[in-house]
Design a protein around this motif. Structure first.
Motif, PDB file in Angstrom:
ATOM      1  N   SER A  78       3.034   6.174   5.704  1.00  0.00           N
ATOM      2  CA  SER A  78       2.961   5.857   4.264  1.00  0.00           C
ATOM      3  C   SER A  78       2.311   6.983   3.459  1.00  0.00           C
ATOM      4  O   SER A  78       2.662   7.213   2.306  1.00  0.00           O
ATOM      5  N   ASP A  93      -6.600   7.384  -0.199  1.00  0.00           N
ATOM      6  CA  ASP A  93      -5.987   6.196   0.409  1.00  0.00           C
ATOM      7  C   ASP A  93      -7.099   5.378   1.075  1.00  0.00           C
ATOM      8  O   ASP A  93      -7.588   5.728   2.154  1.00  0.00           O
ATOM      9  N   SER A 101      -4.205  -1.356   0.275  1.00  0.00           N
ATOM     10  CA  SER A 101      -3.150  -2.261   0.755  1.00  0.00           C
ATOM     11  C   SER A 101      -3.756  -3.644   0.944  1.00  0.00           C
ATOM     12  O   SER A 101      -4.923  -3.771   1.323  1.00  0.00           O
ATOM     13  N   LYS A 126      -5.474  -6.392   6.436  1.00  0.00           N
ATOM     14  CA  LYS A 126      -6.496  -5.706   5.643  1.00  0.00           C
ATOM     15  C   LYS A 126      -7.656  -6.660   5.317  1.00  0.00           C
ATOM     16  O   LYS A 126      -7.576  -7.855   5.596  1.00  0.00           O
ATOM     17  N   GLU A 164      -7.632   1.045   4.378  1.00  0.00           N
ATOM     18  CA  GLU A 164      -8.281   0.464   5.557  1.00  0.00           C
ATOM     19  C   GLU A 164      -9.768   0.186   5.346  1.00  0.00           C
ATOM     20  O   GLU A 164     -10.423  -0.302   6.264  1.00  0.00           O
ATOM     21  N   GLY A 206       0.818  -1.218   0.000  1.00  0.00           N
ATOM     22  CA  GLY A 206       0.000   0.000   0.000  1.00  0.00           C
ATOM     23  C   GLY A 206       0.847   1.262   0.000  1.00  0.00           C
ATOM     24  O   GLY A 206       0.437   2.293  -0.544  1.00  0.00           O
ATOM     25  N   THR A 207       2.024   1.189   0.603  1.00  0.00           N
ATOM     26  CA  THR A 207       2.914   2.352   0.638  1.00  0.00           C
ATOM     27  C   THR A 207       3.428   2.660  -0.768  1.00  0.00           C
ATOM     28  O   THR A 207       3.418   3.815  -1.203  1.00  0.00           O
ATOM     29  N   ILE A 216      -1.032   7.086   8.901  1.00  0.00           N
ATOM     30  CA  ILE A 216       0.203   6.296   8.881  1.00  0.00           C
ATOM     31  C   ILE A 216       1.248   7.044   8.050  1.00  0.00           C
ATOM     32  O   ILE A 216       0.894   7.802   7.139  1.00  0.00           O
TER      33      ILE A 216
HETATM   34  C1  LIG Z   1      -4.194   4.111   5.678  1.00  0.00           C
HETATM   35  C2  LIG Z   1      -3.042   3.270   5.267  1.00  0.00           C
HETATM   36  N1  LIG Z   1      -2.375   3.596   4.153  1.00  0.00           N
HETATM   37  C3  LIG Z   1      -1.323   2.883   3.738  1.00  0.00           C
HETATM   38  C4  LIG Z   1      -0.884   1.780   4.421  1.00  0.00           C
HETATM   39  C5  LIG Z   1       0.340   1.067   3.960  1.00  0.00           C
HETATM   40  O1  LIG Z   1       0.105  -0.187   3.471  1.00  0.00           O
HETATM   41  P1  LIG Z   1       1.280  -1.267   3.416  1.00  0.00           P
HETATM   42  O2  LIG Z   1       1.516  -1.738   4.796  1.00  0.00           O
HETATM   43  O3  LIG Z   1       0.726  -2.325   2.515  1.00  0.00           O
HETATM   44  O4  LIG Z   1       2.466  -0.597   2.825  1.00  0.00           O
HETATM   45  C6  LIG Z   1      -1.564   1.376   5.575  1.00  0.00           C
HETATM   46  C7  LIG Z   1      -1.119   0.182   6.299  1.00  0.00           C
HETATM   47  O5  LIG Z   1      -1.620  -0.248   7.286  1.00  0.00           O
HETATM   48  C8  LIG Z   1      -2.661   2.150   6.017  1.00  0.00           C
HETATM   49  O6  LIG Z   1      -3.319   1.831   7.135  1.00  0.00           O
END
Ligand SMILES: Cc1ncc(COP(=O)(O)O)c(C=O)c1O
Length: 354
Positions: A87, A156, A180, A185, A159, A59-60, A85
């Motif tokens: 990210s 984003d 993500s 998830k 969640e 997700g990042t 987060i």
């Molecule tokens: C709102 C949100 N965005 C992005 C991410 C990042 O996802 P990932 O852990 O797959 O990189 C998360 C991860 O929990 C998240 O909660």
């Protein structure tokens, strides 16, 4: 039973996951070129009401590529919540753009949309909304602002896979939306993510960024800087199997939320997640609890006790303006977002794995 530790989250892998994974091994298709990747992208995008899905490593990286695809750079500002987060903010900072933070609504814990317009300047290029913990951001005011000031929207939806805003899927609102598939998830591929869009040019750009900006006609000649963010066929195989169980998973999350509501609603001293707003019913990605003024304990102390009792829990997000890394960089000096700060001090979440 007394000794069993309950983790905050656990995935459910009881559908066709093993069968599809075996197919990858049996056919030798384990890389990102395998057929499950395309199938997962198409099936997931369809479910989210989008034309294009670009599967990536997490997700990042989905957010990183989405931000980069809009050519966000040093003269730009991007508005996003303080309570999120890390990210959400990384590529904005890396690109040299300025992240502009907004405080949260104390009840939904999402970005307070009433505060967004005050943050818009002539340099604002995009708004990055993050749906937090189970309720969506109030999207209509955000969409209006994007329209009025000609801003790009990144959504984003990591969640809230399966959540809707006024009956339209979360993940269908952004010029680019991201999700993500980490195991906590609603559906998982182990590690994984996806970018969703209806814009063919942005989809093409994200595909290039995901794949080191290799050119189709002259592979090793590069005109842009990309990443290797490719999802493997094995991850996508899991995704396809998980997607087959999607509705069941979402029902289960709501069932878990209801169970907690029924049992905890008589408890004094805590604020529980809102069951619904006038635009959505909570999907309870996590079941968050916020200690209120009557409670003298801090979240950290309660979590310590719960863990001793075998109940897994996690703190709420540490706001972006308080992150040591950004302080070192001279960002967010003297800024304060009191609701986000209180949410961190008083909030935590308890087990809600499938
Ligand atoms: C709102 C949100 N965005 C992005 C991410 C990042 O996802 P990932 O852990 O797959 O990189 C998360 C991860 O929990 C998240 O909660």
């Amino acid at each position: 039973m007394a000794n069993k530790f309950i983790p905050v989250n656990e995935p459910l892998l009881q559908g066709n996951e093993k069968k599809y994974l075996s197919e990858c091994i049996d056919t030798g298709w384990i890389s990102s070129d395998g057929p499950f990747v395309k199938r997962f992208e198409e099936e997931f995008a369809l479910k989210m009401g989008r034309k294009f899905g670009i599967a990536v490593t997490n997700g990042t990286s989905a957010i990183d590529a989405a931000v980069q695809s809009l050519d966000i750079g040093k003269d730009d500002e991007v508005i996003l919540p303080a309570f999120t987060i890390i990210s959400s903010i990384l590529q904005i900072v890396r690109s040299g753009a300025t992240p502009v933070l907004v405080d949260s609504d104390p009840l939904t814990w999402n970005m307070d949309v009433k505060q967004v317009e005050y943050k818009i300047t002539s340099r604002t290029k995009a708004i990055l909304v993050v749906h937090i913990y189970g309720l969506p951001v109030d999207m209509d005011p955000i969409l209006k602002l994007c329209d009025k000031y000609n801003l790009k929207l990144i959504e984003d939806a990591a969640e809230v896979i399966g959540q809707t805003y006024k009956d339209k899927p979360c993940g269908s609102f952004g010029d680019l939306s991201t999700v993500s598939f980490y195991p906590n998830k609603h559906i998982t591929t182990g590690e994984g993510g996806m970018i969703l869009t209806d814009d063919e040019d942005l989809a093409k750009k994200c595909r290039e960024l995901r794949n080191l900006c290799f050119k189709s006609d002259n592979r090793f000649v590069h005109e842009n800087i990309g990443w290797n963010f490719r999802m493997t066929n094995m991850q996508a195989a899991l995704g396809v199997a998980q997607l087959e169980q999607f509705e069941k998973f979402i029902d289960k999350k709501r069932w878990i939320g209801k169970l907690y509501n029924d049992h905890l609603s008589k408890l004094n001293g805590v604020l529980l997640p809102l069951k619904e707003t006038n635009y959505a019913k909570n999907i309870y990605w996590v079941y968050g609890i916020v200690l209120n003024d009557e409670t003298k304990l801090k979240a950290k102390e309660v979590m310590k006790d719960l863990i001793k009792l075998g109940v897994g829990c996690r703190p709420f997000f540490y706001p972006m303006h308080q992150q040591p890394v950004f302080k070192k960089m001279g960002l967010f000096k003297d800024e304060s977002y009191p609701v986000a700060e209180q949410l961190y001090e008083r909030g935590f979440y308890i087990p809600s794995g499938l």
